[in-house]
Design an enzyme around this catalytic site. Sequence first.
Site, PDB file in Angstrom:
ATOM      1  N   LYS A  10       0.824  -1.207   0.000  1.00 22.15           N
ATOM      2  CA  LYS A  10       0.000   0.000   0.000  1.00 22.15           C
ATOM      3  C   LYS A  10       0.867   1.270   0.000  1.00 22.15           C
ATOM      4  O   LYS A  10       2.091   1.194   0.223  1.00 22.15           O
ATOM      5  CB  LYS A  10      -0.935  -0.044   1.211  1.00 22.15           C
ATOM      6  CG  LYS A  10      -1.976  -1.168   1.132  1.00 22.15           C
ATOM      7  CD  LYS A  10      -2.873  -1.164   2.362  1.00 22.15           C
ATOM      8  CE  LYS A  10      -3.963  -2.223   2.253  1.00 22.15           C
ATOM      9  NZ  LYS A  10      -4.861  -2.214   3.437  1.00 22.15           N
ATOM     10  N   TYR A  50     -11.918  -3.478  -3.833  1.00 16.25           N
ATOM     11  CA  TYR A  50     -12.553  -3.645  -2.512  1.00 16.25           C
ATOM     12  C   TYR A  50     -14.058  -3.796  -2.653  1.00 16.25           C
ATOM     13  O   TYR A  50     -14.827  -3.222  -1.878  1.00 16.25           O
ATOM     14  CB  TYR A  50     -12.220  -2.444  -1.622  1.00 16.25           C
ATOM     15  CG  TYR A  50     -10.808  -2.429  -1.085  1.00 16.25           C
ATOM     16  CD1 TYR A  50     -10.307  -3.501  -0.328  1.00 16.25           C
ATOM     17  CD2 TYR A  50      -9.965  -1.354  -1.307  1.00 16.25           C
ATOM     18  CE1 TYR A  50      -9.020  -3.488   0.185  1.00 16.25           C
ATOM     19  CE2 TYR A  50      -8.663  -1.329  -0.794  1.00 16.25           C
ATOM     20  CZ  TYR A  50      -8.201  -2.405  -0.047  1.00 16.25           C
ATOM     21  OH  TYR A  50      -6.930  -2.389   0.470  1.00 16.25           O
ATOM     22  N   PHE A  58     -16.097   2.139   6.827  1.00 13.94           N
ATOM     23  CA  PHE A  58     -14.685   2.510   6.715  1.00 13.94           C
ATOM     24  C   PHE A  58     -14.211   2.655   5.273  1.00 13.94           C
ATOM     25  O   PHE A  58     -13.072   3.025   5.018  1.00 13.94           O
ATOM     26  CB  PHE A  58     -13.790   1.520   7.471  1.00 13.94           C
ATOM     27  CG  PHE A  58     -13.826   0.094   6.948  1.00 13.94           C
ATOM     28  CD1 PHE A  58     -13.091  -0.281   5.840  1.00 13.94           C
ATOM     29  CD2 PHE A  58     -14.590  -0.871   7.602  1.00 13.94           C
ATOM     30  CE1 PHE A  58     -13.104  -1.594   5.373  1.00 13.94           C
ATOM     31  CE2 PHE A  58     -14.627  -2.183   7.140  1.00 13.94           C
ATOM     32  CZ  PHE A  58     -13.883  -2.540   6.011  1.00 13.94           C
ATOM     33  N   ARG A  86      -0.998 -14.721   4.146  1.00 13.49           N
ATOM     34  CA  ARG A  86      -1.824 -14.079   5.187  1.00 13.49           C
ATOM     35  C   ARG A  86      -1.164 -14.225   6.563  1.00 13.49           C
ATOM     36  O   ARG A  86      -1.171 -13.310   7.373  1.00 13.49           O
ATOM     37  CB  ARG A  86      -3.232 -14.699   5.231  1.00 13.49           C
ATOM     38  CG  ARG A  86      -4.076 -14.400   4.027  1.00 13.49           C
ATOM     39  CD  ARG A  86      -4.682 -13.024   4.021  1.00 13.49           C
ATOM     40  NE  ARG A  86      -5.772 -12.876   4.934  1.00 13.49           N
ATOM     41  CZ  ARG A  86      -6.629 -11.858   4.901  1.00 13.49           C
ATOM     42  NH1 ARG A  86      -6.498 -10.909   3.982  1.00 13.49           N
ATOM     43  NH2 ARG A  86      -7.597 -11.766   5.769  1.00 13.49           N
ATOM     44  N   THR A  92      -5.162  -7.594  10.585  1.00 14.58           N
ATOM     45  CA  THR A  92      -5.450  -6.333   9.877  1.00 14.58           C
ATOM     46  C   THR A  92      -4.953  -5.115  10.650  1.00 14.58           C
ATOM     47  O   THR A  92      -4.390  -4.190  10.074  1.00 14.58           O
ATOM     48  CB  THR A  92      -6.979  -6.209   9.646  1.00 14.58           C
ATOM     49  OG1 THR A  92      -7.419  -7.362   8.926  1.00 14.58           O
ATOM     50  CG2 THR A  92      -7.319  -4.963   8.855  1.00 14.58           C
ATOM     51  N   ARG A 103       2.996  -6.731   9.369  1.00 14.49           N
ATOM     52  CA  ARG A 103       2.337  -5.598  10.035  1.00 14.49           C
ATOM     53  C   ARG A 103       2.849  -5.425  11.464  1.00 14.49           C
ATOM     54  O   ARG A 103       3.027  -4.303  11.930  1.00 14.49           O
ATOM     55  CB  ARG A 103       0.825  -5.803  10.018  1.00 14.49           C
ATOM     56  CG  ARG A 103       0.226  -5.582   8.630  1.00 14.49           C
ATOM     57  CD  ARG A 103      -1.232  -5.971   8.602  1.00 14.49           C
ATOM     58  NE  ARG A 103      -1.879  -5.702   7.335  1.00 14.49           N
ATOM     59  CZ  ARG A 103      -2.914  -6.399   6.868  1.00 14.49           C
ATOM     60  NH1 ARG A 103      -3.407  -7.403   7.575  1.00 14.49           N
ATOM     61  NH2 ARG A 103      -3.459  -6.095   5.703  1.00 14.49           N
ATOM     62  N   ASN A 123      -1.962  -0.040   7.267  1.00 11.62           N
ATOM     63  CA  ASN A 123      -1.486  -1.395   7.575  1.00 11.62           C
ATOM     64  C   ASN A 123      -0.614  -2.007   6.475  1.00 11.62           C
ATOM     65  O   ASN A 123      -0.509  -3.220   6.348  1.00 11.62           O
ATOM     66  CB  ASN A 123      -2.657  -2.306   7.951  1.00 11.62           C
ATOM     67  CG  ASN A 123      -3.667  -2.450   6.832  1.00 11.62           C
ATOM     68  OD1 ASN A 123      -3.477  -1.898   5.754  1.00 11.62           O
ATOM     69  ND2 ASN A 123      -4.713  -3.211   7.070  1.00 11.62           N
ATOM     70  N   HIS A 126      -1.853  -5.443   1.473  1.00 12.39           N
ATOM     71  CA  HIS A 126      -3.083  -6.214   1.251  1.00 12.39           C
ATOM     72  C   HIS A 126      -2.680  -7.604   0.753  1.00 12.39           C
ATOM     73  O   HIS A 126      -1.763  -7.721  -0.072  1.00 12.39           O
ATOM     74  CB  HIS A 126      -3.956  -5.539   0.194  1.00 12.39           C
ATOM     75  CG  HIS A 126      -5.011  -6.458  -0.350  1.00 12.39           C
ATOM     76  ND1 HIS A 126      -6.230  -6.631   0.262  1.00 12.39           N
ATOM     77  CD2 HIS A 126      -5.013  -7.292  -1.424  1.00 12.39           C
ATOM     78  CE1 HIS A 126      -6.937  -7.523  -0.422  1.00 12.39           C
ATOM     79  NE2 HIS A 126      -6.219  -7.935  -1.453  1.00 12.39           N
ATOM     80  N   GLU A 137      -8.795 -11.091  -7.844  1.00 14.52           N
ATOM     81  CA  GLU A 137      -7.854  -9.971  -7.763  1.00 14.52           C
ATOM     82  C   GLU A 137      -6.729 -10.097  -8.792  1.00 14.52           C
ATOM     83  O   GLU A 137      -6.324  -9.110  -9.407  1.00 14.52           O
ATOM     84  CB  GLU A 137      -7.294  -9.863  -6.330  1.00 14.52           C
ATOM     85  CG  GLU A 137      -8.371  -9.392  -5.356  1.00 14.52           C
ATOM     86  CD  GLU A 137      -8.023  -9.569  -3.890  1.00 14.52           C
ATOM     87  OE1 GLU A 137      -6.857  -9.916  -3.576  1.00 14.52           O
ATOM     88  OE2 GLU A 137      -8.924  -9.375  -3.046  1.00 14.52           O
TER      89      GLU A 137
END
Length: 159
Positions: A10, A50, A58, A86, A92, A103, A123, A126, A137
């Site tokens: 990000k 998204y 949010f 993940r 998250t 993270r 964060n 993704h 995706e």
Amino acid sequence: MIEQTFVALKPDAVQRGLTGEIIKRFEQVGMKIVAMKMVWVTPEFSKKHYREHVDKPFYKGLEEFIIQGPVIGMVLEGVSSVDTVRKMVGSTEPKSAAPGTIRGDFSHHSYSYADQKGIPIKNLIHASGNKKDAEYEIALWFTKSEMHNYKTVHEVHTQ
Ligand code: AMP
């Protein structure tokens, strides 16, 4: 067992100069990078990416965040890559993410701090949530000709 997943670094990861550190972790576990590019996401594209979150409270902040600078999108291939990536990414919310995760090691931003300041949670990264999302995706972010087919040394050891 060998599958592909989608990852986006990000704007905060790009702006903080953390892209190399993060990509290095995926390379270290033997994930194969099969596609990668830098993209400045538009509001329209964000809504496609998204799609499950566009109606959530949010989402507005999330979109503002994801379009504020370029991101690096990539496709990683490996054994159970969706779950493995993940796990490496962590929870998250960076404050809750375990040490050792991306993270948890590179951020400590919290929901309560973000809410208090009226800013989105930053964060860093993704990663596709499941195999179905990964397929969606990958097709959204990359054309077939942007996906590369080659052999890594790790493949020798997973056969
Ligand atoms: P996910 O698809 O679960 O990875 O969520 C996508 C992104 O939405 C997360 O990486 C966060 O940036 C944001 N997000 C998810 N849940 C929340 C939440 N409860 N509050 C604020 N942002 C969130």
